[in-house]
Design an enzyme around this catalytic site. Structure first.
Site, PDB file in Angstrom:
ATOM      1  N   TYR A  41      78.544  64.778 -10.922  1.00 45.79           N
ATOM      2  CA  TYR A  41      79.685  64.692  -9.919  1.00 45.79           C
ATOM      3  C   TYR A  41      80.289  63.500  -9.613  1.00 45.79           C
ATOM      4  O   TYR A  41      81.521  63.152  -9.521  1.00 45.79           O
ATOM      5  CB  TYR A  41      79.145  65.222  -8.635  1.00 45.79           C
ATOM      6  CG  TYR A  41      79.414  65.506  -7.513  1.00 45.79           C
ATOM      7  CD1 TYR A  41      80.534  66.624  -7.101  1.00 45.79           C
ATOM      8  CD2 TYR A  41      79.828  64.585  -6.588  1.00 45.79           C
ATOM      9  CE1 TYR A  41      81.113  66.802  -6.103  1.00 45.79           C
ATOM     10  CE2 TYR A  41      80.501  64.754  -5.256  1.00 45.79           C
ATOM     11  CZ  TYR A  41      81.309  65.719  -5.207  1.00 45.79           C
ATOM     12  OH  TYR A  41      82.094  66.019  -3.965  1.00 45.79           O
ATOM     13  N   LYS A 126      66.663  54.239  -1.709  1.00 43.08           N
ATOM     14  CA  LYS A 126      67.707  55.535  -1.402  1.00 43.08           C
ATOM     15  C   LYS A 126      66.922  56.876  -1.636  1.00 43.08           C
ATOM     16  O   LYS A 126      66.664  57.032  -2.776  1.00 43.08           O
ATOM     17  CB  LYS A 126      68.882  55.377  -2.311  1.00 43.08           C
ATOM     18  CG  LYS A 126      70.120  56.212  -1.829  1.00 43.08           C
ATOM     19  CD  LYS A 126      71.220  56.033  -2.503  1.00 43.08           C
ATOM     20  CE  LYS A 126      72.292  56.994  -2.301  1.00 43.08           C
ATOM     21  NZ  LYS A 126      72.215  58.586  -2.129  1.00 43.08           N
TER      22      LYS A 126
HETATM   23  S1  IVH Z   1      72.656  54.327   5.054  1.00 42.81           S
HETATM   24  C1  IVH Z   1      76.225  54.126   7.135  1.00 42.81           C
HETATM   25  N1  IVH Z   1      70.083  54.255   4.007  1.00 42.81           N
HETATM   26  O1  IVH Z   1      72.444  58.401   0.999  1.00 42.81           O
HETATM   27  C2  IVH Z   1      75.610  54.351   5.959  1.00 42.81           C
HETATM   28  N2  IVH Z   1      71.696  56.077   3.406  1.00 42.81           N
HETATM   29  O2  IVH Z   1      75.743  58.286   1.233  1.00 42.81           O
HETATM   30  C3  IVH Z   1      74.586  55.379   5.824  1.00 42.81           C
HETATM   31  N3  IVH Z   1      70.390  57.621   1.893  1.00 42.81           N
HETATM   32  O3  IVH Z   1      73.490  61.040   2.334  1.00 42.81           O
HETATM   33  C4  IVH Z   1      73.930  55.628   4.907  1.00 42.81           C
HETATM   34  N4  IVH Z   1      68.355  56.661   1.601  1.00 42.81           N
HETATM   35  O4  IVH Z   1      71.416  60.298   3.513  1.00 42.81           O
HETATM   36  C5  IVH Z   1      71.202  55.003   3.795  1.00 42.81           C
HETATM   37  N5  IVH Z   1      67.946  54.055   2.915  1.00 42.81           N
HETATM   38  C6  IVH Z   1      68.922  54.753   3.051  1.00 42.81           C
HETATM   39  C7  IVH Z   1      69.197  55.919   2.370  1.00 42.81           C
HETATM   40  C8  IVH Z   1      70.307  56.684   2.539  1.00 42.81           C
HETATM   41  C9  IVH Z   1      69.124  57.717   1.437  1.00 42.81           C
HETATM   42  C10 IVH Z   1      71.317  58.878   1.925  1.00 42.81           C
HETATM   43  C11 IVH Z   1      71.904  59.103   3.185  1.00 42.81           C
HETATM   44  C12 IVH Z   1      73.194  59.839   2.366  1.00 42.81           C
HETATM   45  C13 IVH Z   1      73.616  58.963   1.189  1.00 42.81           C
HETATM   46  C14 IVH Z   1      74.665  57.750   1.287  1.00 42.81           C
END
Ligand code: IVH
Length: 729
Positions: A41, A126
């Site tokens: 994707y 992440k």
């Molecule tokens: S920060 C403004 N930190 O990854 C910044 N996102 O597009 C917002 N995700 O679906 C994201 N682990 O749910 C952040 N440690 C982490 C994360 C995280 C997973 C996911 C989040 C989003 C995608 C980022």
């Protein structure tokens, strides 16, 4: 200024990409049933982004690049996010330069000189789950929402309330700091004492208790642990096996978690083992309205932890690009050992004032980046399903794949394990499949993409003959694997069969070890066991590191081994389930090899300590013409032993017959009759079936007699029984 005309090809491609991405986004966000792995994707998404950058005229308002993605599922209330839930820029470079590029960009955008100190970052995992916004008012959870399209999400409060890890109330009193729970700096020596660059984490949260602010929106990821996922899928499989209609198994923990959160039936969510990590925030009461004043992202995470929210203990402080590189590498190494899936790491500028200065582009903050790992799942197609025959004769179905780069290597095969697995996943030739390779684990087909199946795709069936040697392949009761029964003849099992035959406890050929057997088989001078006895000096001396002396010794060893015993010979044949003891039992009972070779399964069952599995295995082995041929040739080569006569045994006129006793006999008790029948070789069963040969009925025989009559089974009285035992019937 007029823009260059857009070439028709670019326009068509952009249209096609939009179509594909829309379709996938719908499946992903609304149906929780993605048809493409994320990496695929992302690739398509980036291709469209690049096309639109090159030809801005192609950028339509409804392009998937113009929104965060997703749609609100009917059935949930809608929630407008007070602060939009943004996405995050993805650094696809899988090497160290991903971190270095980000750091260089941050420094450039902040206008820093090379001599300025390193930037302070927070490095996080992440998590691969579903983004959630938790709204707490005066410490109480009042609402939980999915990201939706970033502006409007779904109200999933009730479902989220079932997740034990999410506090319904935040704590006001901070617990004492627990040893080991503090976030680990990537390089601890850089945190203490030294200049902390642009990030000056305040120590405030480490001492004084901090009440939760009047409004706090916590952002984080709902996910499912791998062990919970496996256990849940196991339960799902059991339900399906028991005939449950609306149950399914899940492809991966992420889909399972997303499906559970967006489940309309709360009772189902409750049964799904979900977990949560907080990593950010949305609305929060500002200091001027009585909210807490934070200086760094790290401080906020610490405070959240103190309020009782789960924060990963892998959150690390980093200074400059090299710390980020080290974090990326360390996490990359440990990725497969983590209890949950991650698809990369996230770097964030720690200092909140700096974050504010950097701000946002359309859908992403400039102060954060996701640095992904090589995807562990990819789509490809199945070109054929081959059968691999192992050293032990086990047949394994293997999907031959269109080569695909996954988990850091190019994968061309994926095991389907066995017949049941291949059927359960219903993998067919021509199918589009999701392939997974995690760490050193062998690549696996996770699932088939059902709507890409070709009409003519044929159901997979396990072959009944070994593809290497053509012998029968059998699957024993209670086993999952098919095995080739041509142990002595099968090319795949050659080395194993020879080594087994020549070992000390079998034919005991001195001087013939694994390395030599490997060489002989690879040189093609030994294909089957009798070839061993046809070896000559010339062929042996041609082998690596084989002098004339050792060759002569080996020939002498082979010559000596020809004089053996029947148990050793039987054991050496490597018949499945026939160990040394069983070989001795068989030899003792039959006395001669021919007796063993020609025995029916029933006769084999007569041998003390031989059960149905062994009997079947011995019988099948000697039914294979190839195996008989090898035995004959070995004898022709001079392999011999002293054959005995089978000991005289009482005749067993009723071997193989099944008899049922019912009612009271005039003179014999039930036990006496049973003993006599068994001594004559009959099996005495408890109930009448078509397989029953005789029913012996006495006075007051009941339903068993009726059943015998109905089935036309011969019925005897005590006199008839005596005649039967004497062999007169
Ligand atoms: S920060 C403004 N930190 O990854 C910044 N996102 O597009 C917002 N995700 O679906 C994201 N682990 O749910 C952040 N440690 C982490 C994360 C995280 C997973 C996911 C989040 C989003 C995608 C980022």
């Amino acid at each position: 200024m007029s823009e260059a005309p857009v070439p028709a090809r670019a326009r068509e491609r952009a249209d096609a990409l939009r179509e594909l991405l829309h379709d996938h986004a719908h499946r992903y966000y609304v149906l929780d049933a993605p048809s493409l792995p994320d990496a695929e994707y992302d690739k398509l998404f980036q291709e469209l982004q690049a096309l639109e950058e090159q030809h801005p005229a192609l950028r339509t308002p409804d392009s998937p690049t113009q929104r965060v993605g997703g749609k609100v599922l009917d059935g949930f209330g809608k929630v407008r996010h007070k602060v939009p839930m943004l996405s995050i820029r993805t650094e696809t470079d899988i090497e160290a330069s991903g971190a270095r590029n980000f750091d260089a960009r941050v420094r450039r955008e902040l206008g820093l000189a090379e001599t300025d100190p390193p930037i302070g970052y927070v490095a996080e995992l992440k998590f691969d789950g579903l983004a959630i916004n938790l709204r707490y008012e005066h410490g109480t959870l009042v609402q939980a929402a999915t990201r939706g399209d970033g502006e409007i999400g779904e109200d999933v409060t009730q479902n989220i309330q079932t997740i034990g890890q999410i506090p319904l109330r935040l704590s006001t009193v901070r617990p004492e700091p627990v040893e080991g729970s503090a976030p680990t700096p990537v390089r601890p020596e850089l945190v203490e004492g030294q200049a902390r660059g642009a990030s000056t984490g305040s120590a405030r949260t480490a001492s004084s208790p901090l009440p939760p602010p009047p409004v706090l929106e916590v952002r984080g990821e709902v996910y499912m642990r791998r062990d919970d996922f496996e256990r849940m899928n196991e339960l799902q499989r059991e339900k399906i096996a028991k005939g449950a209609k609306n149950e399914k198994t899940f492809v991966n923990p992420r889909n399972a978690a997303a499906g559970a959160v967006r489940q309309l039936d709360q009772a189902i969510t409750r049964q799904r083992p979900l977990s949560f990590f907080a990593y950010g925030w949305g609305e929060i009461t500002p200091p001027e309205e009585g909210g807490p004043a934070f200086e760094t992202h790290h401080d906020v995470l610490q405070a959240m932890k103190a309020w009782g929210l789960p924060v990963s203990d892998r959150v690390a402080l980093a200074h400059g690009a090299e710390d980020l590189v080290a974090y990326h590498q360390a996490v990359g190494r440990e990725r497969d050992g983590l209890p949950f899936d991650i698809d990369g790491v996230v770097y964030k500028v720690d200092n909140l004032a700096l974050q504010k200065r950097m701000g946002f582009v359309t859908r992403e903050p400039r102060w954060a980046v996701a640095h992904k790992f090589p995807a562990q799942e990819q789509v490809t197609t199945v070109e054929s399903i081959d059968i691999y025959v192992g050293r032990t004769g086990k047949l394994t179905p293997v999907a031959r794949l269109k080569p695909v780069f996954v988990g850091g290597v190019t994968v061309t095969n994926a095991t389907l394990h066995n017949e049941d697995e291949a059927r359960r996943k219903d993998v067919r030739v021509g199918d589009t499949v999701i392939v997974r390779r995690a760490g050193d684990v062998i690549p696996e087909v996770v699932a088939v993409v059902p709507d890409k199946r070709l009409h003519e795709a044929q159901l997979f069936t396990m072959p009944r003959l070994c593809p290497v040697c053509g012998s029968e392949a059998v699957r024993e009761e209670g086993e999952v694997d098919y095995r080739c029964t041509g142990g002595l003849f099968c090319g795949a099992q050659r080395k194993q069969a020879i080594l087994h035959f020549v070992q000390r406890r079998a034919l005991d050929v001195e001087g013939l070890g694994e390395k030599l057997v490997d060489q002989m088989v690879e040189a093609g001078i030994v294909k089957t066991l009798p070839d061993l006895y046809r070896l000559g000096l010339v062929a042996l001396v041609a082998l690596e590191r084989m002098g004339e002396k050792s060759a002569q010794n080996l020939l002498a060893g082979l010559e000596q081994s020809k004089k053996t015993t029947l148990p050793r010979f039987l054991y050496g044949l490597g018949i499945r389930h026939v160990g040394e003891t069983t070989a001795k039992d068989l030899a003792r009972y039959f006395g001669r090899l021919d007796g063993v070779m020609d025995a029916s399964p029933e006769q084999l069952l007569e041998v003390p300590d031989v059960g149905p599995i062994v009997a079947e295995s011995v019988h099948t082995f000697f039914q294979q013409p190839h195996n008989r041929e090898v035995v004959e040739q070995l004898r022709a080569c001079g392999v011999h032993w002293e054959e005995g006569e089978p000991p005289v045994r009482a005749p067993k006129p009723l071997a193989g017959k099944t008899v049922v006793l019912t009612g009271t006999l005039p003179t014999l008790t039930r036990d006496e009759a049973k003993d006599m029948l068994e001594a004559a070789g009959a099996k005495v069963a408890g109930s009448v079936s078509k397989k029953t040969d005789y029913v012996v009925a006495g006075a007051e025989a009941g339903s068993k007699l009726e059943k015998a009559q109905a089935l036309g089974v011969a019925v005897l009285d005590e006199e008839g029984l005596q005649a039967l035992l004497k062999g007169e019937l």
